[in-house]
Design a protein around this motif. Structure first.
Motif, PDB file in Angstrom:
ATOM      1  N   GLU A   1      10.770  -3.628   9.273  1.00  0.00           N
ATOM      2  CA  GLU A   1      10.847  -2.301   8.473  1.00  0.00           C
ATOM      3  C   GLU A   1      12.335  -1.722   8.599  1.00  0.00           C
ATOM      4  O   GLU A   1      12.896  -1.198   7.643  1.00  0.00           O
ATOM      5  CB  GLU A   1       9.805  -1.361   8.402  1.00  0.00           C
ATOM      6  CG  GLU A   1       8.630  -1.582   8.301  1.00  0.00           C
ATOM      7  CD  GLU A   1       7.771  -2.505   9.245  1.00  0.00           C
ATOM      8  OE1 GLU A   1       8.335  -2.630  10.402  1.00  0.00           O
ATOM      9  OE2 GLU A   1       6.700  -2.866   9.058  1.00  0.00           O
TER      10      GLU A   1
ATOM     11  N   GLN B   1       8.532 -14.554   1.610  1.00  0.00           N
ATOM     12  CA  GLN B   1       7.987 -13.394   0.888  1.00  0.00           C
ATOM     13  C   GLN B   1       9.422 -12.894   0.360  1.00  0.00           C
ATOM     14  O   GLN B   1       9.316 -12.668  -1.186  1.00  0.00           O
ATOM     15  CB  GLN B   1       7.185 -12.558   1.635  1.00  0.00           C
ATOM     16  CG  GLN B   1       6.335 -11.480   0.994  1.00  0.00           C
ATOM     17  CD  GLN B   1       5.603 -10.707   1.846  1.00  0.00           C
ATOM     18  OE1 GLN B   1       6.220 -10.115   2.839  1.00  0.00           O
ATOM     19  NE2 GLN B   1       4.489 -10.647   1.699  1.00  0.00           N
TER      20      GLN B   1
ATOM     21  N   ARG C   1       0.911  -1.084  -0.256  1.00  0.00           N
ATOM     22  CA  ARG C   1       0.048   0.047   0.078  1.00  0.00           C
ATOM     23  C   ARG C   1       1.001   1.372   0.136  1.00  0.00           C
ATOM     24  O   ARG C   1       0.633   1.999  -0.914  1.00  0.00           O
ATOM     25  CB  ARG C   1      -0.821   0.019   1.238  1.00  0.00           C
ATOM     26  CG  ARG C   1      -2.326   0.166   0.842  1.00  0.00           C
ATOM     27  CD  ARG C   1      -3.355  -0.020   1.979  1.00  0.00           C
ATOM     28  NE  ARG C   1      -2.789  -0.179   3.325  1.00  0.00           N
ATOM     29  CZ  ARG C   1      -3.815  -0.347   4.273  1.00  0.00           C
ATOM     30  NH1 ARG C   1      -5.062   0.010   4.140  1.00  0.00           N
ATOM     31  NH2 ARG C   1      -3.229  -0.570   5.590  1.00  0.00           N
TER      32      ARG C   1
ATOM     33  N   HIS D   1       0.707  -6.912  -1.573  1.00  0.00           N
ATOM     34  CA  HIS D   1      -0.442  -6.597  -1.299  1.00  0.00           C
ATOM     35  C   HIS D   1      -1.288  -7.050  -2.566  1.00  0.00           C
ATOM     36  O   HIS D   1      -0.838  -6.567  -3.657  1.00  0.00           O
ATOM     37  CB  HIS D   1      -0.659  -4.972  -0.884  1.00  0.00           C
ATOM     38  CG  HIS D   1      -0.318  -4.834   0.482  1.00  0.00           C
ATOM     39  ND1 HIS D   1      -0.287  -3.691   1.186  1.00  0.00           N
ATOM     40  CD2 HIS D   1       0.243  -5.990   1.448  1.00  0.00           C
ATOM     41  CE1 HIS D   1       0.033  -3.929   2.497  1.00  0.00           C
ATOM     42  NE2 HIS D   1       0.498  -5.184   2.847  1.00  0.00           N
ATOM     43  N   TYR D   2      -2.261  -7.635  -2.464  1.00  0.00           N
ATOM     44  CA  TYR D   2      -3.257  -7.992  -3.729  1.00  0.00           C
ATOM     45  C   TYR D   2      -4.583  -7.975  -3.637  1.00  0.00           C
ATOM     46  O   TYR D   2      -5.321  -8.049  -4.492  1.00  0.00           O
ATOM     47  CB  TYR D   2      -2.738  -9.506  -3.742  1.00  0.00           C
ATOM     48  CG  TYR D   2      -2.607 -10.383  -2.406  1.00  0.00           C
ATOM     49  CD1 TYR D   2      -3.958 -10.720  -2.096  1.00  0.00           C
ATOM     50  CD2 TYR D   2      -1.724 -10.367  -1.574  1.00  0.00           C
ATOM     51  CE1 TYR D   2      -4.071 -11.655  -0.689  1.00  0.00           C
ATOM     52  CE2 TYR D   2      -1.729 -11.144  -0.536  1.00  0.00           C
ATOM     53  CZ  TYR D   2      -2.975 -11.718   0.072  1.00  0.00           C
ATOM     54  OH  TYR D   2      -3.015 -12.166   1.129  1.00  0.00           O
TER      55      TYR D   2
ATOM     56  N   SER E   1       1.158 -13.461   0.179  1.00  0.00           N
ATOM     57  CA  SER E   1       1.548 -13.402   1.767  1.00  0.00           C
ATOM     58  C   SER E   1       2.499 -14.652   1.863  1.00  0.00           C
ATOM     59  O   SER E   1       2.877 -15.357   1.131  1.00  0.00           O
ATOM     60  CB  SER E   1       0.548 -13.297   2.479  1.00  0.00           C
ATOM     61  OG  SER E   1      -0.243 -12.433   2.440  1.00  0.00           O
TER      62      SER E   1
ATOM     63  N   MET F   1      -6.677  -3.488  -0.899  1.00  0.00           N
ATOM     64  CA  MET F   1      -5.370  -3.396  -0.477  1.00  0.00           C
ATOM     65  C   MET F   1      -4.417  -2.751  -1.786  1.00  0.00           C
ATOM     66  O   MET F   1      -3.267  -2.370  -1.352  1.00  0.00           O
ATOM     67  CB  MET F   1      -4.715  -4.245   0.346  1.00  0.00           C
ATOM     68  CG  MET F   1      -5.283  -4.856   1.491  1.00  0.00           C
ATOM     69  SD  MET F   1      -5.056  -3.679   2.728  1.00  0.00           S
ATOM     70  CE  MET F   1      -3.619  -4.067   3.208  1.00  0.00           C
TER      71      MET F   1
HETATM   72  C1  UD1 Z   1       3.174  -4.414   5.122  1.00  0.00           C
HETATM   73  C2  UD1 Z   1       4.717  -3.848   5.577  1.00  0.00           C
HETATM   74  C3  UD1 Z   1       4.409  -2.786   6.350  1.00  0.00           C
HETATM   75  C4  UD1 Z   1       3.626  -1.651   5.759  1.00  0.00           C
HETATM   76  C5  UD1 Z   1       2.132  -2.297   5.598  1.00  0.00           C
HETATM   77  C6  UD1 Z   1       1.188  -1.431   4.831  1.00  0.00           C
HETATM   78  C7  UD1 Z   1       6.444  -5.347   5.470  1.00  0.00           C
HETATM   79  C8  UD1 Z   1       7.470  -6.229   6.472  1.00  0.00           C
HETATM   80  N1  UD1 Z   1       5.690  -4.861   6.287  1.00  0.00           N
HETATM   81  O1  UD1 Z   1       2.904  -5.003   6.248  1.00  0.00           O
HETATM   82  O2  UD1 Z   1       5.663  -1.954   6.606  1.00  0.00           O
HETATM   83  O3  UD1 Z   1       3.417  -0.788   6.943  1.00  0.00           O
HETATM   84  O4  UD1 Z   1       2.216  -3.357   4.725  1.00  0.00           O
HETATM   85  O5  UD1 Z   1      -0.157  -1.748   4.824  1.00  0.00           O
HETATM   86  O6  UD1 Z   1       6.524  -5.395   4.320  1.00  0.00           O
HETATM   87  N2  UD1 Z   1      -3.082  -9.634   3.487  1.00  0.00           N
HETATM   88  C9  UD1 Z   1      -4.012  -9.949   2.804  1.00  0.00           C
HETATM   89  N3  UD1 Z   1      -4.196  -9.197   1.776  1.00  0.00           N
HETATM   90  C10 UD1 Z   1      -3.488  -8.319   1.259  1.00  0.00           C
HETATM   91  C11 UD1 Z   1      -2.248  -8.267   1.950  1.00  0.00           C
HETATM   92  C12 UD1 Z   1      -1.813  -8.981   2.941  1.00  0.00           C
HETATM   93  O7  UD1 Z   1      -5.115 -10.276   3.401  1.00  0.00           O
HETATM   94  O8  UD1 Z   1      -3.703  -7.803   0.317  1.00  0.00           O
HETATM   95  C13 UD1 Z   1      -2.884 -10.235   4.961  1.00  0.00           C
HETATM   96  C14 UD1 Z   1      -2.270 -11.735   4.765  1.00  0.00           C
HETATM   97  O9  UD1 Z   1      -2.677 -12.609   5.834  1.00  0.00           O
HETATM   98  C15 UD1 Z   1      -0.858 -11.179   5.175  1.00  0.00           C
HETATM   99  C16 UD1 Z   1      -1.006 -10.199   6.264  1.00  0.00           C
HETATM  100  O10 UD1 Z   1      -1.924  -9.357   5.662  1.00  0.00           O
HETATM  101  O11 UD1 Z   1      -0.125 -12.415   5.852  1.00  0.00           O
HETATM  102  C17 UD1 Z   1       0.261  -9.146   6.240  1.00  0.00           C
HETATM  103  O12 UD1 Z   1       0.869  -8.948   4.918  1.00  0.00           O
HETATM  104  P1  UD1 Z   1       2.164  -8.393   4.766  1.00  0.00           P
HETATM  105  O13 UD1 Z   1       2.617  -7.914   3.342  1.00  0.00           O
HETATM  106  O14 UD1 Z   1       3.069  -9.460   5.222  1.00  0.00           O
HETATM  107  O15 UD1 Z   1       2.538  -7.283   5.944  1.00  0.00           O
HETATM  108  P2  UD1 Z   1       1.523  -6.172   6.237  1.00  0.00           P
HETATM  109  O16 UD1 Z   1       1.127  -6.303   7.667  1.00  0.00           O
HETATM  110  O17 UD1 Z   1       0.582  -5.796   5.162  1.00  0.00           O
END
Ligand code: UD1
Length: 363
Positions: free
Chosen positions: A132, A73, A13, A41-42, A67, A46
């Motif tokens: 981060e 990842q 995002r 993010h997908y 994810s 998001m």
């Molecule tokens: C990530 C970033 C964080 C940023 C945040 C913004 C890392 C380490 N973290 O955290 O720095 O502030 O994005 O939002 O890169 N998920 C969904 N749909 C999506 C994306 C994620 O369901 O489109 C769920 C999944 O269960 C996934 C969890 O969210 O396992 C976390 O997603 P992830 O991209 O690993 O980290 P964020 O917590 O989003």
């Protein structure tokens, strides 16, 4: 067809918001570039909604990584991004921020001997328990051009031995997007959709592992907000990570405040701008509220964005969430009217970045 000179990378995002104005400026400057989306993010809300709100072109390549654990990842992104770099061999890769996609693509570019530009370099929380922070330090270490948003970043980079020649204090691309889209956001009056009145509600966002991955911590925060919601209205767009914990531990006891799905960019900035204040653990929101002169209460012990605290819009409350009560009592929008805006947060950061990149490509 002309040779692709630049690959810009987005994954999550906050990347979309920072990279959108840079792509626009690259296109104005006529620099051949492509956009790669890792797919970190997908979900529609998001990712897709940000592309349309920010008028970002569809990605030229979508990697669909999704994810996973940090290693999974990061590793998957590296494997796929290396193939792309080998096929296209651009002169420069641009990465932004501090997410796993940022680090993964930085390592690949460096190892493929492709120049690397990091947008939002030099920020440091000095807290290595944050994924981060690891991503920031390592990305900066292998970058050739480091674009800094606030002066603390220059000092941090110099202290780590990065050559001053590589460091450029350009301002903040996230604020470029905010300045572009805030008028539209306010025209759409998103608060009305949620039955909220200007200056009469607060916005909440939570997604940091330190706040949402531990059941007791999240439960305490939600319980406190629930108690406070008797005297102030909240709107809380829930990140999927947080949503999962709420569901797994059955924490959805909060009947008095609006839990909603993650919101599109324009709706969200409109809601923030007319709120009494924001409660968050996000990095970017600390900056956006500073620009808008809206009080930000940050549920973290530290910040990599110290300018927001110096200017006075942002207050860190760490573990002691009971402080929320008093701070909300003291909220007085009038105090913030005399707002100061950090140097170079003027809507032209991306233009400065592209000028520097254009010169770099001429070499
Ligand atoms: C990530 C970033 C964080 C940023 C945040 C913004 C890392 C380490 N973290 O955290 O720095 O502030 O994005 O939002 O890169 N998920 C969904 N749909 C999506 C994306 C994620 O369901 O489109 C769920 C999944 O269960 C996934 C969890 O969210 O396992 C976390 O997603 P992830 O991209 O690993 O980290 P964020 O917590 O989003």
């Amino acid at each position: 067809m002309k040779k692709i000179q630049i690959i810009s990378v987005v994954g999550a995002r906050p990347n979309f918001i920072k990279v959108a104005p840079i792509i626009k400026e690259l296109n104005i400057a006529g620099i051949e570039n492509i956009l790669v989306h890792t797919g970190q993010h997908y979900d529609k809300n998001m990712s897709d909604s940000f592309f349309s709100d920010l008028e970002l072109p569809e990605p030229d390549i979508f990697m669909a990584i999704g994810s996973g654990s940090h290693a999974e990842q990061t590793g998957k992104i590296m494997i796929e991004f290396e193939k792309i770099c080998k096929k296209i061999s651009p002169k420069l890769v641009i990465v932004a921020g501090d997410v796993n996609s940022t680090l993964a693509c930085s390592i690949v570019a460096a190892k493929c001997h492709i120049s690397l530009a990091h947008v939002e370099a030099g920020l440091r929380s000095n807290d290595l328990t944050m994924p981060e922070e690891i991503n920031r330090i390592l990305t900066d270490r292998v970058s050739d051009i480091l674009f800094v948003t606030e002066k603390s970043g220059i000092n941090n980079l110099k202290n780590e031995g990065i050559s001053p020649k590589k460091i450029h204090f350009v301002g903040n691309c996230m604020i470029d997007s905010l300045i572009t889209f805030l008028p539209k956001a306010n025209n759409t009056m998103p608060w009305e959709k949620y039955d909220l009145k200007i200056n009469d509600y607060m916005v909440v966002t939570l997604h940091r592992p330190s706040n949402v991955d531990k059941k007791d911590r999240l439960k305490n925060i939600l319980q406190l907000l629930n108690a406070l919601s008797n005297r102030i209205k909240f709107i809380f767009p829930v990140h999927p990570r947080t949503q999962k914990v709420i569901e797994n531990f059955n924490l959805d006891f909060s009947t008095n405040f609006n839990l909603v799905n993650p919101l599109p960019y324009i709706e969200f900035i409109g809601l923030m701008s007319k709120s009494l204040g924001v409660i968050t653990d996000s990095g970017g929101i600390q900056e956006e509220t500073t620009y808008m002169g809206v009080k930000c209460i940050t549920l973290r012990e530290n910040t990599e964005r110290p300018i927001t605290v110096e200017i006075g819009t942002n207050v860190l409350i760490g573990d002691d969430i009971s402080k929320l009560n008093q701070i909300i009592n003291d909220l007085n929008k009038e105090k913030l009217h005399d707002k100061k805006i950090p140097e170079k947060w003027d809507g032209s950061a991306s233009e400065r970045i592209v000028k520097i990149i254009a010169k770099y490509l001429e070499k």
